[in-house]
Design a protein around this motif. Structure first.
Motif, PDB file in Angstrom:
ATOM      1  N   THR A 125       0.800  -1.229   0.000  1.00 16.71           N
ATOM      2  CA  THR A 125       0.000   0.000   0.000  1.00 16.71           C
ATOM      3  C   THR A 125       0.835   1.283   0.000  1.00 16.71           C
ATOM      4  OG1 THR A 125      -1.789  -1.205   1.075  1.00 16.71           O
ATOM      5  CG2 THR A 125      -1.914   1.200   1.125  1.00 16.71           C
ATOM      6  N   PRO A 126       1.886   1.431   0.799  1.00 20.23           N
ATOM      7  CA  PRO A 126       2.665   2.674   0.733  1.00 20.23           C
ATOM      8  C   PRO A 126       3.219   2.938  -0.665  1.00 20.23           C
ATOM      9  CG  PRO A 126       3.223   1.465   2.731  1.00 20.23           C
ATOM     10  CD  PRO A 126       2.360   0.555   1.890  1.00 20.23           C
ATOM     11  N   GLY A 127       3.746   1.897  -1.311  1.00 23.50           N
ATOM     12  CA  GLY A 127       4.257   2.050  -2.671  1.00 23.50           C
ATOM     13  C   GLY A 127       3.147   2.338  -3.666  1.00 23.50           C
ATOM     14  N   GLN A 128       1.998   1.703  -3.480  1.00 22.63           N
ATOM     15  CA  GLN A 128       0.850   1.937  -4.366  1.00 22.63           C
ATOM     16  C   GLN A 128       0.410   3.401  -4.276  1.00 22.63           C
ATOM     17  OE1 GLN A 128      -0.712  -0.215  -6.465  1.00 22.63           O
ATOM     18  NE2 GLN A 128      -0.147  -2.239  -5.738  1.00 22.63           N
ATOM     19  N   ILE A 129       0.321   3.927  -3.063  1.00 22.53           N
ATOM     20  CA  ILE A 129      -0.140   5.308  -2.876  1.00 22.53           C
ATOM     21  C   ILE A 129       0.871   6.302  -3.438  1.00 22.53           C
ATOM     22  CG2 ILE A 129      -0.623   7.066  -1.113  1.00 22.53           C
ATOM     23  CD1 ILE A 129      -2.087   4.827   0.459  1.00 22.53           C
ATOM     24  N   CYS A 130       2.153   6.105  -3.152  1.00 24.03           N
ATOM     25  CA  CYS A 130       3.171   7.009  -3.716  1.00 24.03           C
ATOM     26  C   CYS A 130       3.161   6.935  -5.236  1.00 24.03           C
ATOM     27  CB  CYS A 130       4.554   6.676  -3.160  1.00 24.03           C
ATOM     28  SG  CYS A 130       4.804   7.196  -1.447  1.00 24.03           S
ATOM     29  N   SER A 131       3.045   5.725  -5.776  1.00 27.78           N
ATOM     30  CA  SER A 131       3.011   5.568  -7.226  1.00 27.78           C
ATOM     31  C   SER A 131       1.775   6.245  -7.819  1.00 27.78           C
ATOM     32  CB  SER A 131       3.037   4.085  -7.602  1.00 27.78           C
ATOM     33  OG  SER A 131       3.178   3.941  -9.001  1.00 27.78           O
ATOM     34  N   ALA A 132       0.631   6.098  -7.175  1.00 26.69           N
ATOM     35  CA  ALA A 132      -0.597   6.724  -7.675  1.00 26.69           C
ATOM     36  C   ALA A 132      -0.479   8.243  -7.688  1.00 26.69           C
ATOM     37  CB  ALA A 132      -1.798   6.292  -6.832  1.00 26.69           C
ATOM     38  N   MET A 133       0.185   8.800  -6.692  1.00 28.22           N
ATOM     39  CA  MET A 133       0.364  10.250  -6.671  1.00 28.22           C
ATOM     40  C   MET A 133       1.271  10.693  -7.817  1.00 28.22           C
ATOM     41  SD  MET A 133       0.342  11.148  -2.659  1.00 28.22           S
ATOM     42  CE  MET A 133       0.140  12.865  -2.969  1.00 28.22           C
ATOM     43  N   GLY A 134       2.362   9.975  -8.042  1.00 28.87           N
ATOM     44  CA  GLY A 134       3.244  10.289  -9.156  1.00 28.87           C
ATOM     45  C   GLY A 134       2.563  10.055 -10.491  1.00 28.87           C
ATOM     46  N   MET A 135       1.791   8.978 -10.589  1.00 31.48           N
ATOM     47  CA  MET A 135       1.058   8.653 -11.806  1.00 31.48           C
ATOM     48  C   MET A 135       0.074   9.759 -12.156  1.00 31.48           C
ATOM     49  SD  MET A 135      -2.330   7.292 -12.783  1.00 31.48           S
ATOM     50  CE  MET A 135      -2.860   7.191 -11.125  1.00 31.48           C
ATOM     51  N   PHE A 136      -0.626  10.251 -11.164  1.00 29.99           N
ATOM     52  CA  PHE A 136      -1.608  11.294 -11.437  1.00 29.99           C
ATOM     53  C   PHE A 136      -0.916  12.570 -11.915  1.00 29.99           C
ATOM     54  CE2 PHE A 136      -4.615  14.687 -10.409  1.00 29.99           C
ATOM     55  CZ  PHE A 136      -5.654  14.264 -11.231  1.00 29.99           C
ATOM     56  N   GLN A 137       0.241  12.880 -11.360  1.00 35.15           N
ATOM     57  CA  GLN A 137       0.984  14.054 -11.819  1.00 35.15           C
ATOM     58  C   GLN A 137       1.414  13.883 -13.270  1.00 35.15           C
ATOM     59  OE1 GLN A 137       1.333  16.981 -10.000  1.00 35.15           O
ATOM     60  NE2 GLN A 137       1.858  17.641 -12.051  1.00 35.15           N
ATOM     61  N   GLU A 138       1.859  12.683 -13.632  1.00 36.96           N
ATOM     62  CA  GLU A 138       2.214  12.397 -15.019  1.00 36.96           C
ATOM     63  C   GLU A 138       0.999  12.592 -15.931  1.00 36.96           C
ATOM     64  OE1 GLU A 138       5.256   8.878 -13.552  1.00 36.96           O
ATOM     65  OE2 GLU A 138       3.573   8.350 -14.858  1.00 36.96           O
ATOM     66  N   PHE A 139      -0.129  12.078 -15.470  1.00 42.49           N
ATOM     67  CA  PHE A 139      -1.378  12.220 -16.231  1.00 42.49           C
ATOM     68  C   PHE A 139      -1.732  13.699 -16.405  1.00 42.49           C
ATOM     69  CE2 PHE A 139      -5.960  12.644 -16.453  1.00 42.49           C
ATOM     70  CZ  PHE A 139      -6.259  11.798 -17.508  1.00 42.49           C
ATOM     71  N   GLN A 140      -1.652  14.451 -15.312  1.00 44.95           N
ATOM     72  CA  GLN A 140      -1.958  15.890 -15.364  1.00 44.95           C
ATOM     73  C   GLN A 140      -1.009  16.633 -16.307  1.00 44.95           C
ATOM     74  OE1 GLN A 140      -4.998  16.262 -14.328  1.00 44.95           O
ATOM     75  NE2 GLN A 140      -4.677  17.793 -12.767  1.00 44.95           N
ATOM     76  N   ASN A 141       0.235  16.169 -16.401  1.00 43.60           N
ATOM     77  CA  ASN A 141       1.215  16.806 -17.283  1.00 43.60           C
ATOM     78  C   ASN A 141       1.046  16.380 -18.739  1.00 43.60           C
ATOM     79  OD1 ASN A 141       2.318  18.123 -15.089  1.00 43.60           O
ATOM     80  ND2 ASN A 141       3.981  16.668 -14.817  1.00 43.60           N
ATOM     81  N   GLY A 142       0.051  15.519 -19.013  1.00 43.76           N
ATOM     82  CA  GLY A 142      -0.230  15.105 -20.383  1.00 43.76           C
ATOM     83  C   GLY A 142       0.706  14.048 -20.931  1.00 43.76           C
ATOM     84  N   LEU A 143       1.428  13.348 -20.049  1.00 40.25           N
ATOM     85  CA  LEU A 143       2.334  12.298 -20.516  1.00 40.25           C
ATOM     86  C   LEU A 143       1.514  11.068 -20.908  1.00 40.25           C
ATOM     87  CD1 LEU A 143       5.155  12.632 -17.848  1.00 40.25           C
ATOM     88  CD2 LEU A 143       5.145  13.502 -20.188  1.00 40.25           C
ATOM     89  N   PRO A 144       1.667  10.575 -22.115  1.00 35.61           N
ATOM     90  CA  PRO A 144       0.898   9.410 -22.549  1.00 35.61           C
ATOM     91  C   PRO A 144       1.436   8.122 -21.943  1.00 35.61           C
ATOM     92  CG  PRO A 144       2.407  10.078 -24.272  1.00 35.61           C
ATOM     93  CD  PRO A 144       2.537  11.100 -23.170  1.00 35.61           C
TER      94      PRO A 144
END
Length: 188
Positions: free
Chosen positions: A119-138
């Motif tokens: 779970t800690p890795g999942q949550i940190c990854s999800a936060m980074g993933m969402f930032q990538e998504f927000q930045n328009g990275l495909p």
């Protein structure tokens, strides 16, 4: 009366073979003398007692050790601590400030974990993933990369989170939790 010594103090000399580094972790500066071959994961867990990031595979294959470095997700088992001097490192312990982050709340509400090891890795990854998504990275499943906006779909979330494994198989809850935490931001 003797005058006070005003000569600048030299930094302590680390033992032979060690490196003296300053790491900023969860907003706090830590001065450490470590073997330059020490991974960030080992520094976090063994030197600073930050046990949120887990040592799952220690090969970068499971994502249990994921942390954020300058807001980007990083596998701490594959990162040398000496390379991260001067960068902002955030572990699961630094995600919440006073109360749980909305993503942590969503993981609880949507059963995004069972044993909790990943779970800690999942949550940190999800936060980074969402930032990538927000930045328009495909991602590999992004259909129209020329589109002004990428759809925040289950397929996008699953692809972007595929580097984080859950032995309990809580993937449905994890995906629902990520949607729940971030759908409002995507709609803006």
């Amino acid at each position: 009366m003797p005058s006070p010594d005003r000569t600048p103090k030299a930094a302590p000399i680390p033992p032979a073979g060690s490196a003296l580094i300053l790491l900023k972790i969860n907003g706090v500066d830590h001065s450490l003398s470590i073997d330059p071959r020490t991974s960030l994961l080992d520094v976090l867990r063994e030197h600073l007692s930050l046990t949120g990031p887990k040592k799952g595979c220690n090969q970068g294959a499971c994502g249990a050790c994921t942390v954020l470095v300058d807001g980007q997700r990083v596998l701490s088992c594959l990162s040398l601590a000496v390379q991260l001097e001067g960068r902002e490192i955030t572990t699961i312990e630094g995600i919440a400030s006073g109360e749980l982050h909305r993503l942590q709340v969503a993981f609880i509400e949507h059963d995004g974990f069972q044993c909790g090891y990943c779970t800690p890795g999942q949550i940190c990854s999800a936060m980074g993933m969402f930032q990538e998504f927000q930045n328009g990275l495909p991602s590999a499943v992004t259909g129209d990369m020329a589109a002004a906006r990428i759809e925040f779909s289950d397929a996008e979330i699953k692809e972007r989170m595929s580097g984080n494994l859950c032995r309990c198989g809580a993937y449905v809850g994890i995906c629902e939790a990520i949607h729940s935490a971030f759908d409002r931001e995507v709609a803006k």
